[in-house]
Every structure is written in structure tokens, then in C-alpha cells.
Design an enzyme around this catalytic site. Structure first.
Site, PDB file in Angstrom:
ATOM      1  N   ASP A 151       0.844  -1.190   0.000  1.00 40.53           N
ATOM      2  CA  ASP A 151       0.000   0.000   0.000  1.00 40.53           C
ATOM      3  C   ASP A 151       0.876   1.235   0.000  1.00 40.53           C
ATOM      4  O   ASP A 151       2.013   1.215   0.475  1.00 40.53           O
ATOM      5  CB  ASP A 151      -0.931   0.017   1.213  1.00 40.53           C
ATOM      6  CG  ASP A 151      -2.161   0.901   1.007  1.00 40.53           C
ATOM      7  OD1 ASP A 151      -2.385   1.370  -0.136  1.00 40.53           O
ATOM      8  OD2 ASP A 151      -2.894   1.134   1.973  1.00 40.53           O
ATOM      9  N   GLY A 152       0.331   2.304  -0.536  1.00 41.96           N
ATOM     10  CA  GLY A 152       0.970   3.609  -0.527  1.00 41.96           C
ATOM     11  C   GLY A 152       0.061   4.619   0.136  1.00 41.96           C
ATOM     12  O   GLY A 152      -1.157   4.444   0.177  1.00 41.96           O
ATOM     13  N   GLU A 210       2.395   3.740  -4.241  1.00 43.42           N
ATOM     14  CA  GLU A 210       1.798   2.435  -4.538  1.00 43.42           C
ATOM     15  C   GLU A 210       2.766   1.582  -5.361  1.00 43.42           C
ATOM     16  O   GLU A 210       2.943   0.384  -5.092  1.00 43.42           O
ATOM     17  CB  GLU A 210       0.473   2.597  -5.291  1.00 43.42           C
ATOM     18  CG  GLU A 210      -0.628   3.281  -4.510  1.00 43.42           C
ATOM     19  CD  GLU A 210      -1.319   2.388  -3.483  1.00 43.42           C
ATOM     20  OE1 GLU A 210      -0.951   1.198  -3.337  1.00 43.42           O
ATOM     21  OE2 GLU A 210      -2.247   2.893  -2.825  1.00 43.42           O
ATOM     22  N   ASP A 240      -4.471  -2.487  -3.247  1.00 45.76           N
ATOM     23  CA  ASP A 240      -5.764  -1.811  -3.367  1.00 45.76           C
ATOM     24  C   ASP A 240      -5.702  -0.709  -4.419  1.00 45.76           C
ATOM     25  O   ASP A 240      -6.617   0.085  -4.549  1.00 45.76           O
ATOM     26  CB  ASP A 240      -6.243  -1.265  -2.015  1.00 45.76           C
ATOM     27  CG  ASP A 240      -5.324  -0.212  -1.430  1.00 45.76           C
ATOM     28  OD1 ASP A 240      -4.364   0.233  -2.094  1.00 45.76           O
ATOM     29  OD2 ASP A 240      -5.566   0.186  -0.273  1.00 45.76           O
ATOM     30  N   HIS A 247      -9.438  -0.398   2.818  1.00 40.43           N
ATOM     31  CA  HIS A 247     -10.217  -0.045   4.014  1.00 40.43           C
ATOM     32  C   HIS A 247     -11.508  -0.847   4.109  1.00 40.43           C
ATOM     33  O   HIS A 247     -12.542  -0.334   4.509  1.00 40.43           O
ATOM     34  CB  HIS A 247     -10.492   1.454   4.053  1.00 40.43           C
ATOM     35  CG  HIS A 247      -9.251   2.269   3.870  1.00 40.43           C
ATOM     36  ND1 HIS A 247      -8.273   2.374   4.833  1.00 40.43           N
ATOM     37  CD2 HIS A 247      -8.807   2.988   2.818  1.00 40.43           C
ATOM     38  CE1 HIS A 247      -7.287   3.141   4.380  1.00 40.43           C
ATOM     39  NE2 HIS A 247      -7.585   3.520   3.164  1.00 40.43           N
ATOM     40  N   ASP A 290      -1.449  -0.680   4.947  1.00 40.14           N
ATOM     41  CA  ASP A 290      -1.846   0.728   5.048  1.00 40.14           C
ATOM     42  C   ASP A 290      -1.220   1.380   6.277  1.00 40.14           C
ATOM     43  O   ASP A 290      -0.694   2.498   6.201  1.00 40.14           O
ATOM     44  CB  ASP A 290      -3.368   0.841   5.100  1.00 40.14           C
ATOM     45  CG  ASP A 290      -3.833   2.279   5.245  1.00 40.14           C
ATOM     46  OD1 ASP A 290      -3.663   3.050   4.285  1.00 40.14           O
ATOM     47  OD2 ASP A 290      -4.354   2.621   6.319  1.00 40.14           O
TER      48      ASP A 290
END
Length: 147
Positions: free
Chosen positions: A9-10, A47, A69, A123, A133
Site C-alpha cells: 500500500d501507498g 503504490e 488496493d 479499508h 496501510d
């Protein structure tokens, strides 16, 4: 043989702004967590960098299910990259690919592994994605302004 799993994740506070990337890797009972950041970047760059760092952390030839994501990363790897490479890293409109340096690095890393790309909704309670995250936000933290 079980497949290694990696969540990436970024995060970016502002876009551009201070950013971070996070990686959670699970291989059997072993877990590796990685994070880092940059003082001025974009979410898309973070990302991409997360996916690169995940693959760099694996031994060559690893079979990995990589969860992201990011629709940007998924579309790039599943749809766009073959055309970009065919056209010399330009878009269908003839423009240079944005973040070309990172896309090229990701392409090089993918060549060393057997990657299964999987999109997860951010999320949404996926524990691996939630941890990635959190790690991305840890990577971002040193660069945030303190008011």
C-alpha cells in the site's frame, strides 16, 4: 507448496506531499514488514514503490500472490504495461508514461518472480491490506509537517 503472500500500500498526505509505502509479506509462519517514505511524492508513486519493495525482498523465483488496493497498479500490470513496452514506454496518445522510472523497475522485479496480481478493496477489513496501510502511514510519518 504454499504461495508467498504480500500486501502493498501507498499513502500520501496531499498529492503531491509527504508519502509512505508499506509492505506485509507472509510465507508460512514467517512475517516481514517493511516501510519507507519520501518528503514530496504522489500516492501513485508510493503504490508502485510498495510493490517494487515487496518483490525486492523476495528470493528470485518466488511464487507470490501480491495484493494491492491500487487500481493504478492493477491496471498497469494487467492491461497497460504490454502496450507501453511495445510503444517504447509511451501511452496510446504518444505521451511518455507517467512514473516511467518506477514502472520499469517494477517490470524488472516482476521478471524475477511468478506474480499473481490480486486487487483488494482498500479499508474494507482485509487484515493484510489494513496492516500494509498502517505501515505506509508509518513510512510517511517522518515527513509530515508538525503544526
Amino acid at each position: 507448496m504454499s504461495r508467498t503472500r504480500a500486501w502493498t500500500d501507498g499513502a500520501c498526505k496531499g498529492n503531491p506531499g509527504p508519502g509512505g509505502w508499506g509492505v506485509l509479506i507472509r510465507d508460512g509462519h514467517d512475517t516481514v514488514e517493511l516501510s519507507g517514505g519520501e518528503p514530496s511524492t504522489t500516492n501513485n508513486r508510493m503504490e508502485l514503490l510498495a510493490a517494487i519493495r515487496a518483490l525486492q525482498a523476495l528470493a528470485d523465483g518466488t511464487q507470490v500472490a501480491l495484493y494491492t488496493d491500487s487500481a493504478y497498479v492493477m491496471n498497469g500490470m494487467r492491461s497497460w504495461i504490454a502496450g507501453w513496452k511495445r510503444r517504447g514506454w509511451t501511452t496510446a496518445a504518444g505521451q511518455p508514461v507517467k512514473n516511467m522510472d518506477l514502472w520499469r523497475e517494477l517490470d524488472q522485479q516482476v521478471a524475477h518472480h511468478d506474480v499473481q496480481w490480486t486487487w483488494v478493496k482498500g479499508h474494507s477489513g482485509d487484515p493484510g491490506n489494513e496492516r500494509a496501510d498502517a505501515l505506509a502511514n508509518v513510512g510517511c510519518a517522518p515527513y509530515r509537517r508538525r503544526d
